[in-house]
Scaffold this motif. Structure first.
Motif, PDB file in Angstrom:
ATOM      1  N   ASP A 385      68.005  25.739  46.394  1.00 16.08           N
ATOM      2  CA  ASP A 385      69.100  26.540  45.849  1.00 16.08           C
ATOM      3  C   ASP A 385      68.652  27.409  44.679  1.00 16.08           C
ATOM      4  OD1 ASP A 385      70.859  25.550  47.688  1.00 16.08           O
ATOM      5  OD2 ASP A 385      71.599  23.926  46.395  1.00 16.08           O
ATOM      6  N   THR A 386      67.992  26.827  43.726  1.00 16.07           N
ATOM      7  CA  THR A 386      67.618  27.576  42.518  1.00 16.07           C
ATOM      8  C   THR A 386      66.117  27.661  42.309  1.00 16.07           C
ATOM      9  OG1 THR A 386      67.861  25.555  41.204  1.00 16.07           O
ATOM     10  CG2 THR A 386      69.776  27.028  41.341  1.00 16.07           C
ATOM     11  N   PHE A 387      65.334  27.363  43.325  1.00 16.00           N
ATOM     12  CA  PHE A 387      63.882  27.466  43.219  1.00 16.00           C
ATOM     13  C   PHE A 387      63.361  28.267  44.414  1.00 16.00           C
ATOM     14  CE2 PHE A 387      64.856  23.890  40.558  1.00 16.00           C
ATOM     15  CZ  PHE A 387      63.967  23.999  39.501  1.00 16.00           C
ATOM     16  N   LEU A 609      71.729  31.331  41.537  1.00  9.77           N
ATOM     17  CA  LEU A 609      71.614  31.189  42.978  1.00  9.77           C
ATOM     18  C   LEU A 609      71.389  32.548  43.618  1.00  9.77           C
ATOM     19  CD1 LEU A 609      74.518  28.671  43.735  1.00  9.77           C
ATOM     20  CD2 LEU A 609      72.068  28.192  43.693  1.00  9.77           C
ATOM     21  N   SER A 610      70.581  32.576  44.636  1.00 10.13           N
ATOM     22  CA  SER A 610      70.333  33.831  45.343  1.00 10.13           C
ATOM     23  C   SER A 610      71.022  33.793  46.693  1.00 10.13           C
ATOM     24  CB  SER A 610      68.834  34.055  45.532  1.00 10.13           C
ATOM     25  OG  SER A 610      68.284  33.025  46.335  1.00 10.13           O
ATOM     26  N   ARG A 611      71.180  34.984  47.236  1.00  7.95           N
ATOM     27  CA  ARG A 611      71.742  35.119  48.572  1.00  7.95           C
ATOM     28  C   ARG A 611      70.652  35.653  49.481  1.00  7.95           C
ATOM     29  NH1 ARG A 611      77.422  38.293  47.169  1.00  7.95           N
ATOM     30  NH2 ARG A 611      78.343  36.677  45.843  1.00  7.95           N
ATOM     31  N   SER A 612      70.653  35.197  50.709  1.00  8.62           N
ATOM     32  CA  SER A 612      69.625  35.658  51.634  1.00  8.62           C
ATOM     33  C   SER A 612      70.209  35.795  53.018  1.00  8.62           C
ATOM     34  CB  SER A 612      68.435  34.691  51.651  1.00  8.62           C
ATOM     35  OG  SER A 612      68.844  33.409  52.093  1.00  8.62           O
ATOM     36  N   ALA A 613      69.552  36.616  53.828  1.00  3.69           N
ATOM     37  CA  ALA A 613      69.960  36.825  55.214  1.00  3.69           C
ATOM     38  C   ALA A 613      68.740  37.273  55.992  1.00  3.69           C
ATOM     39  CB  ALA A 613      71.079  37.852  55.314  1.00  3.69           C
ATOM     40  N   THR A 614      68.725  36.961  57.281  1.00  5.65           N
ATOM     41  CA  THR A 614      67.590  37.297  58.144  1.00  5.65           C
ATOM     42  C   THR A 614      68.097  37.921  59.432  1.00  5.65           C
ATOM     43  OG1 THR A 614      66.302  35.460  57.247  1.00  5.65           O
ATOM     44  CG2 THR A 614      65.567  36.386  59.340  1.00  5.65           C
ATOM     45  N   LEU A 673      68.593  38.312  47.611  1.00  7.04           N
ATOM     46  CA  LEU A 673      69.155  38.946  46.412  1.00  7.04           C
ATOM     47  C   LEU A 673      69.380  37.898  45.345  1.00  7.04           C
ATOM     48  CD1 LEU A 673      70.395  41.500  45.049  1.00  7.04           C
ATOM     49  CD2 LEU A 673      72.606  40.735  45.971  1.00  7.04           C
ATOM     50  N   SER A 674      68.793  38.126  44.177  1.00  3.66           N
ATOM     51  CA  SER A 674      69.044  37.283  43.012  1.00  3.66           C
ATOM     52  C   SER A 674      69.692  38.144  41.935  1.00  3.66           C
ATOM     53  CB  SER A 674      67.736  36.677  42.500  1.00  3.66           C
ATOM     54  OG  SER A 674      66.902  37.681  41.959  1.00  3.66           O
ATOM     55  N   ILE A 733      67.298  44.976  39.874  1.00  4.05           N
ATOM     56  CA  ILE A 733      68.702  45.369  39.871  1.00  4.05           C
ATOM     57  C   ILE A 733      69.077  45.860  38.478  1.00  4.05           C
ATOM     58  CG2 ILE A 733      71.066  44.639  40.298  1.00  4.05           C
ATOM     59  CD1 ILE A 733      69.334  44.574  42.760  1.00  4.05           C
ATOM     60  N   PRO A 734      69.526  47.115  38.327  1.00  2.00           N
ATOM     61  CA  PRO A 734      69.924  47.619  37.006  1.00  2.00           C
ATOM     62  C   PRO A 734      71.107  46.827  36.458  1.00  2.00           C
ATOM     63  CG  PRO A 734      69.702  49.410  38.596  1.00  2.00           C
ATOM     64  CD  PRO A 734      69.663  48.129  39.377  1.00  2.00           C
ATOM     65  N   GLY A 735      71.057  46.535  35.188  1.00  2.00           N
ATOM     66  CA  GLY A 735      72.187  45.875  34.551  1.00  2.00           C
ATOM     67  C   GLY A 735      72.398  44.447  34.999  1.00  2.00           C
ATOM     68  N   ASN A 736      71.374  43.848  35.654  1.00  2.00           N
ATOM     69  CA  ASN A 736      71.481  42.450  36.084  1.00  2.00           C
ATOM     70  C   ASN A 736      72.653  42.213  37.021  1.00  2.00           C
ATOM     71  OD1 ASN A 736      69.601  40.510  35.605  1.00  2.00           O
ATOM     72  ND2 ASN A 736      70.839  39.376  34.133  1.00  2.00           N
ATOM     73  N   ALA A 737      72.937  43.206  37.895  1.00  3.56           N
ATOM     74  CA  ALA A 737      74.006  43.034  38.859  1.00  3.56           C
ATOM     75  C   ALA A 737      73.594  42.058  39.927  1.00  3.56           C
ATOM     76  CB  ALA A 737      74.383  44.376  39.471  1.00  3.56           C
ATOM     77  N   GLY A 738      74.516  41.608  40.708  1.00  4.84           N
ATOM     78  CA  GLY A 738      74.218  40.694  41.794  1.00  4.84           C
ATOM     79  C   GLY A 738      75.029  39.441  41.680  1.00  4.84           C
ATOM     80  N   PRO A 739      74.686  38.394  42.421  1.00  2.00           N
ATOM     81  CA  PRO A 739      75.453  37.163  42.428  1.00  2.00           C
ATOM     82  C   PRO A 739      75.402  36.458  41.088  1.00  2.00           C
ATOM     83  CG  PRO A 739      73.388  36.849  43.595  1.00  2.00           C
ATOM     84  CD  PRO A 739      73.468  38.289  43.257  1.00  2.00           C
TER      85      PRO A 739
END
Length: 739
Positions: A385-387, A609-614, A673-674, A733-739
C-alpha cells in the motif's frame, strides 16, 4: 619578357577573346604570404568563366611568359592538353613559376581561384608554396629535369567560400616541360585528390574496431548503419540478415526524426519474405553485389516515400557459413559508384558478415543462459500500500550472459517484507546455478525463521556444503538481507560481506534530499562459518533504501570509495525517491565501464497511497488510440492536472507505438500515480535473448518518441525484463496534486 606585375584583377573576355588587365590597387587580393585563408575574389563565384577563358583574359605580355603568340609551340601544346583534360593539372612556367591550370585543378584550389591564374605560385600559395611538399618538389623537378611521382601527401588547404582550413590528401606527378630547344621552361603537375578514399579507408579501420566489440546482431546493426551514414554520406541504408524462411532488416534514413537503430532501444526490425524482387534478398541469395547508378531500384517494393525517392542503390551481400544477409546503401540523386567505392563497400561487407556470424554464434551460446538466469529472478515484485519496490539487473559489458548477481523481495506470512541482494563470484553458468540455489534456499529459510542472522547462518551452511561437494573451496557469496515492517517503516539488516545499502532521505519544507551509506554491522561472506549481527534503521515517508551489487561502484584503477561517493551523490541529487528512477540512476552513477554484472533493488516509503492501473494492448493498429482513450479517462478520474495529462498521453502513445513496432507482440501499459509524481511504463514481450547492457549514459533518441520523453518528463529510462524490455518515464505533479 616583361617583369612580373603586382596585384591584378582578371575581367570577363569579350566575344573576340580579348581582355583588359586591371592593374594597381583594388580588385581581389591574394592569400597573404603567411598562408592565411584567401579573401573572396571580386568576381562572384557564379560568374567565374572557365579556365580556358581566364587564360585568354590574362595580359601575358606583362608577365615573364610574354604574349601568347610568342609562346613556344611546346608550351602552347601543353596548355591545350591541360585544358582538355578532366584530371586536375597545373603548369608552372618560368623562374617565377607563373601558374596556369585547368577547370579540375580550379576545384582543388577553389579558395584561390580565379585570382591565381597567371600569378607567380609563391604569391598565390604563400607559406604553402615554400614548404617541401608543394613548392619544394616543383622547384626540384624544374632544376633537375627529373620527373617525380609523390606518394600520398596530406595538406591543409582553405576550402569553401569562408576559406576554412581542411585536411586533404593528394597523389601528384610532376614532369618537366621543355621547349623546342630542349630548355626547361616549366613543370606540369598532375594531381589526384584521394581525400575521400583515404577517409573511407580510415573509417574502414574504425568499422573493424567497432565491430570487434559488437556482441549481438543488434549491436552489429547499429555499428554498420552508423558507419554507412557517416562514411558514405548516404540517404538510405539497410542491414538485413536471414531469419527462418525470410529476412529481417533495420534501416536508417537521412533527414528523418525516426531512428530505427537507436542506442537505447532494440532496433526496429522488420521482416520480409525471401522474394528476389527485393534487391537485398536477391544479392543475399546470389552472393553477387549489384550497383544501380540511376533509376528507381526500390519502386516496385517501396513501403514508403523514402524508398520511392531512392535513385542510386548499391546492394552488398553478407555471406558466412551460417549467415546470409545484405547491406544496401542508396542516394536520392544519381551516383556513379566508382571502382574504389565499390571495393570499399565489398571490404566493409566482408567485415560485417564476419561480425554478424560471430554475433549470431554468441547469441546462440549465451542467449539461453541469460534467459535462464533472468528466469531465476522474480518476474513480479510485491505491491504494498505505502511501499513501492523496483529492481534492475544488467549483464556485464564484456558480454557474459550468465552471472551470479541476484535480488529478491517477497512478503512473509506476518506481513513483513523480506528483501535481499547478493553476489556469487563468477561470470558463467555455474555462478548462475549457485545463485539460483542460494536464492531458493533463502526463501525457504526466511519463511521458516526470518531473523536475518538465522537466514545468513543457514545460507552459510549451504554454501559450505556446495563448496565441499565440488571440491572447490573458493565459492564466494556475499549477501545483504533485510526485513521491512510496513507498520512503522523499520528495517532490520544484516550483511555477509556485502556493500552497505544507500539510504536517501527526502527533503521537506524546501530542504534538499540527502543520502548516506547505512551503517550495517560487518559480517563474513557466506561459507566461512561467520556470525552476523543486525542493524536497524527507519525509513520515513519519502525515504528510499537502495541495495546494490559491487558492479555498480567498482571500476578498474579507481578506489572503491570513489564509486561509493558517486552513488551516494547520485541518490541525493535525484529528482525524486521513486525506486525505478533510483535503480536507473544507480546503474550509471559511476563513470566508466564495468565487466561485472549489476543488480539493484530499491524500496520507497511513499508519502501517501498511490493509485495504479494496467492495460494490455494487442499488437494491432488501433492499440495506441485505445491506450490514449483509456489513459485520458483514468487520469481525469484521478484529478491529474490537464497539463500533465496532455504530456503523459503524448509520450505514452509514442512509446506504445514503438513497443508494438519493434516487438510485434502485445504490450502492457502501467500507470502509477502518487502525491508527487506520475509513473508510466510500457513493456513488450519481444525479447530475442539480447544480452546488450543498457547504456544509461547515452541519451540518443529514436525519433519523436524518445525526443518527447527527454523534453517533457522529469526522468526516464529502460529496464530489461525476463521476457522483454520496459521503457518508463516519470512526471512530477505540480503543487503536489493527486490522491
Amino acid at each position: 619578357m616583361n617583369p612580373t606585375l603586382g596585384p591584378a584583377r582578371i575581367v570577363q573576355t569579350d566575344d573576340a577573346g580579348y581582355a583588359e588587365l586591371m592593374v594597381g590597387t583594388g580588385g581581389s587580393t591574394l592569400p597573404s604570404q603567411t598562408g592565411a585563408a584567401p579573401q573572396t575574389a571580386s568576381t562572384p563565384a557564379g560568374d567565374v568563366p572557365g579556365c580556358a577563358a581566364l587564360i585568354r583574359s590574362v595580359a601575358w605580355e606583362q608577365t615573364t611568359l610574354g604574349p601568347v603568340p610568342e609562346w613556344d609551340p611546346v608550351v602552347r601544346a601543353t596548355v591545350d592538353l591541360m585544358l582538355a583534360s578532366p584530371v586536375p593539372m597545373a603548369l608552372t612556367c618560368g623562374d617565377d613559376y607563373l601558374l596556369l591550370y585547368n577547370d579540375a585543378y580550379a576545384q582543388v584550389i577553389s579558395a584561390w581561384h580565379p585570382v591565381a591564374m597567371g600569378r607567380p605560385a609563391a604569391e598565390t600559395f604563400g607559406e604553402l608554396w615554400h614548404s617541401s611538399d608543394v613548392g619544394g618538389v616543383v622547384q626540384e623537378v624544374y632544376r633537375s629535369g627529373r620527373a617525380q611521382l609523390e606518394p600520398e601527401t596530406q595538406m591543409t588547404l582553405p576550402r569553401g567560400d569562408a576559406g576554412r582550413p581542411e585536411h586533404a590528401f593528394f597523389t601528384r606527378g610532376h614532369s618537366v616541360v621543355r621547349d623546342s630547344h630542349d630548355r626547361a621552361v616549366g613543370v606540369l603537375t598532375v594531381a589526384a585528390e584521394t581525400t575521400q578514399v583515404t577517409r573511407h579507408l580510415q573509417s574502414l579501420g574504425e568499422l573493424t574496431s567497432r565491430l570487434a566489440g559488437a556482441l549481438t546482431i543488434d549491436d552489429v546493426a547499429r555499428v554498420v548503419l552508423s558507419y554507412a551514414m557517416s562514411s558514405f554520406d548516404v540517404d538510405h541504408c539497410v542491414f538485413a540478415v536471414d531469419d527462418g524462411a525470410g529476412y529481417r532488416y533495420v534501416r536508417r534514413i537521412r533527414g528523418e526524426m525516426l531512428d530505427e537503430a537507436d542506442e537505447r532501444l532494440p532496433p526496429l526490425w522488420k521482416r520480409i519474405v525471401a522474394d528476389e524482387g527485393y534487391p537485398l534478398v536477391a544479392v543475399a541469395q546470389s552472393g553477387r553485389a549489384s550497383f544501380e547508378p540511376d533509376g528507381s531500384p526500390l519502386m516496385k517494393i517501396a513501403s514508403d516515400r523514402h524508398e520511392r525517392r531512392i535513385r542510386a542503390l548499391a546492394a552488398i551481400p553478407l555471406r558466412a557459413p551460417s549467415l546470409r544477409g545484405a547491406l544496401t546503401v542508396g542516394y536520392r540523386s544519381p551516383h556513379p559508384w566508382l571502382p574504389a567505392e565499390r571495393a570499399l563497400l565489398d571490404a566493409a561487407g566482408e567485415l560485417v558478415a564476419q561480425a554478424a556470424e560471430r554475433a549470431r554464434r554468441f547469441e546462440a551460446q549465451h542467449g539461453t543462459a541469460q534467459l535462464l538466469q533472468r528466469s531465476m529472478l522474480p518476474e513480479h515484485l510485491p505491491e504494498l500500500d505505502t511501499f513501492r519496490i523496483a529492481a534492475r539487473y544488467d549483464v556485464g559489458v564484456d558480454g557474459n550472459a550468465a552471472g551470479g548477481d541476484f535480488y529478491d523481495a517477497f512478503e512473509l506470512p506476518d506481513g513483513r517484507l523480506a528483501m535481499v541482494l547478493g553476489d556469487v563470484a563468477g561470470h558463467d553458468v555455474r555462478a548462475a546455478a549457485v545463485m539460483g540455489q542460494v536464492r531458493a534456499a533463502l526463501r525457504a529459510l526466511a519463511l521458516t525463521d526470518p531473523a536475518p542472522p538465522s537466514v545468513l547462518a543457514g545460507l552459510d551452511r549451504l554454501v559450505g556444503s556446495l563448496g565441499a561437494e565440488s571440491r572447490n573451496e573458493e565459492i564466494f557469496v556475499t549477501v545483504v538481507f533485510g526485513l521491512l515492517d510496513p507498520a512503522d517503516g523499520t528495517i532490520t539488516l544484516a550483511s555477509a560481506g556485502h556493500p552497505p545499502p544507500v539510504l536517501r532521505r527526502a527533503g521537506f519544507r524546501g530542504e534538499p534530499a540527502t543520502a548516506e551509506l547505512v551503517k550495517v554491522p560487518p559480517g563474513a561472506p557466506l561459507g566461512l562459518g561467520g556470525r552476523w549481527q543486525t542493524g536497524v534503521i527507519t525509513i520515513e515517508p519519502g525515504d528510499t533504501i537502495l541495495m546494490f551489487s559491487d558492479g555498480v561502484v567498482e571500476r578498474r584503477g579507481r578506489a572503491l570509495n570513489d564509486g561509493l561517493d558517486a552513488l551516494v551523490a547520485a541518490a541525493a541529487s535525484a529528482g525524486s525517491g521513486d525506486p525505478r528512477n533510483l535503480c536507473s540512476l544507480a546503474t550509471g552513477a559511476v563513470e566508466g565501464t564495468t565487466d561485472d554484472d549489476v543488480a539493484v533493488l530499491a524500496v520507497e516509503h511513499a508519502v501517501a497511497l498511490s493509485r495504479s492501473a494496467t492495460m494490455q494492448v494487442a499488437a494491432e493498429p488501433t492499440g495506441p488510440s485505445r491506450v490514449r482513450q483509456w489513459m485520458t479517462n483514468r487520469l481525469r478520474e484521478w484529478s491529474v492536472p490537464e497539463a500533465v495529462i496532455g504530456a503523459a498521453i503524448l509520450c505514452t502513445s509514442e512509446l506504445t507505438t514503438n513497443a508494438l513496432l519493434h516487438a510485434g507482440t502485445p504490450a502492457q501499459v502501467h500507470i502509477d500515480l502518487s502525491a508527487e509524481r506520475l509513473l508510466v511504463s510500457v513493456a513488450d514481450t519481444g525479447t530475442r535473448g539480447s544480452v546488450t547492457r543498457a547504456r544509461t549514459d547515452a541519451l540518443s533518441s529514436r525519433g519523436r518518441g524518445l525526443g518527447l520523453i527527454e523534453e517533457l518528463s522529469d526522468a526516464w529510462g529502460t529496464d530489461p525484463t525476463v521476457r522483454g524490455s520496459t521503457v518508463w518515464f516519470e512526471m512530477l505533479i505540480p503543487g503536489n496534486a493527486g490522491p
